[in-house]
Design a protein around this motif. Structure first.
Motif: not given
Length: 242
Positions: A62-69, A13-17, A97-101, A32-36
């Motif tokens: 591109d938020t369409s390529r991400k799981e947005m929560v 879990l990243y907390g990104l400012g 997180l528990k699935t490794g993501r 970089r973390i947001i991208r990856d």
């Protein structure tokens, strides 16, 4: 052959400012973390609300390529409501997180300075100590306001304070008297009281107010006395430099 037990990897879990508003003020590391990162979580006050932090990062990913929560953080002091919503939030994030993501929780400013992420970090570490939690610093609205106003917050041996503005008049006076510079955050709800205190201490000319600093809706006020009775909005702070 003996049976082997495979333990699933737990995500980080990243907390990104993501800075105060201008997307160009996001750090290279946060970008970089947001991208990856496959899952991007973001705060909102209620279901369907637009997230200020999300609006910042939407300009370059591109938020369409991400799981947005979207995570709902109701603006209330009711303990029961807060506990219920926070437990729901942690459970939601842990499902990924528990699935490794990995999950990147984006927050305006800095994640360890008056941020929703602080409580998220504490609760996640308490309920799921196996989760690695990492904070990535961001430029705060405090730093950004000093630059936009051209006001140094502290020099040499000067003392600077960051104070949540409240209706405690004596505490507000004390903060101004005892420090060389004071940044009052969340000042909008008590702007009239703060103006009165500034006049009492002959500091009205030393104050400036900034709303959504560096963002597209940025507003800068140097005639603070004219703001009496104004509805300034939540992301507003006051800088007073004696």
């Amino acid at each position: 052959m003996s049976d082997s037990i495979v333990t699933a990897k737990i995500g980080t879990l990243y907390g990104l400012g993501v800075g105060p508003g201008d997307p160009e003020l996001i750090t290279v590391k946060a970008y970089r973390i947001i991208r990856d990162t496959p899952v991007i979580a973001y705060p909102r006050k209620r279901m369907g609300d637009k997230s200020y932090a999300l609006a910042i990062v939407e300009t370059f990913i591109d938020t369409s390529r991400k799981e947005m929560v979207g995570l709902t953080f109701p603006m209330t002091r009711d303990a029961e409501t807060l506990a219920r919503e926070w437990n729901k939030t942690i459970a939601t994030v842990y499902e990924y997180l528990k699935t490794g993501r990995d999950v990147a929780f984006v927050t305006e400013g800095d994640p360890m300075l008056y941020s929703t992420f602080i409580h998220m970090k504490r609760l996640m570490e308490s309920l799921h100590p196996e989760v690695r939690v990492e904070s990535v610093p961001g430029i705060s609205s405090i730093n950004a306001s000093a630059s936009r106003l051209g006001i140094p917050l502290a020099d040499g041996d000067e003392i600077v304070a960051i104070v949540p503005a409240t209706d405690d008049r004596e505490q507000m006076r004390k903060a101004l008297i005892e420090h060389d510079a004071v940044i009052f955050i969340k000042v909008a709800k008590v702007i009239d009281l703060m103006i009165d205190v500034l006049f009492e201490l002959d500091l009205i000319s030393k104050a400036a107010v900034v709303h959504k600093v560096t963002g597209q809706e940025e507003r800068i006020y140097t005639d603070v006395a004219s703001l009496r009775g104004s509805d300034l909005g939540y992301l507003t702070l006051m800088v007073v430099r004696k």
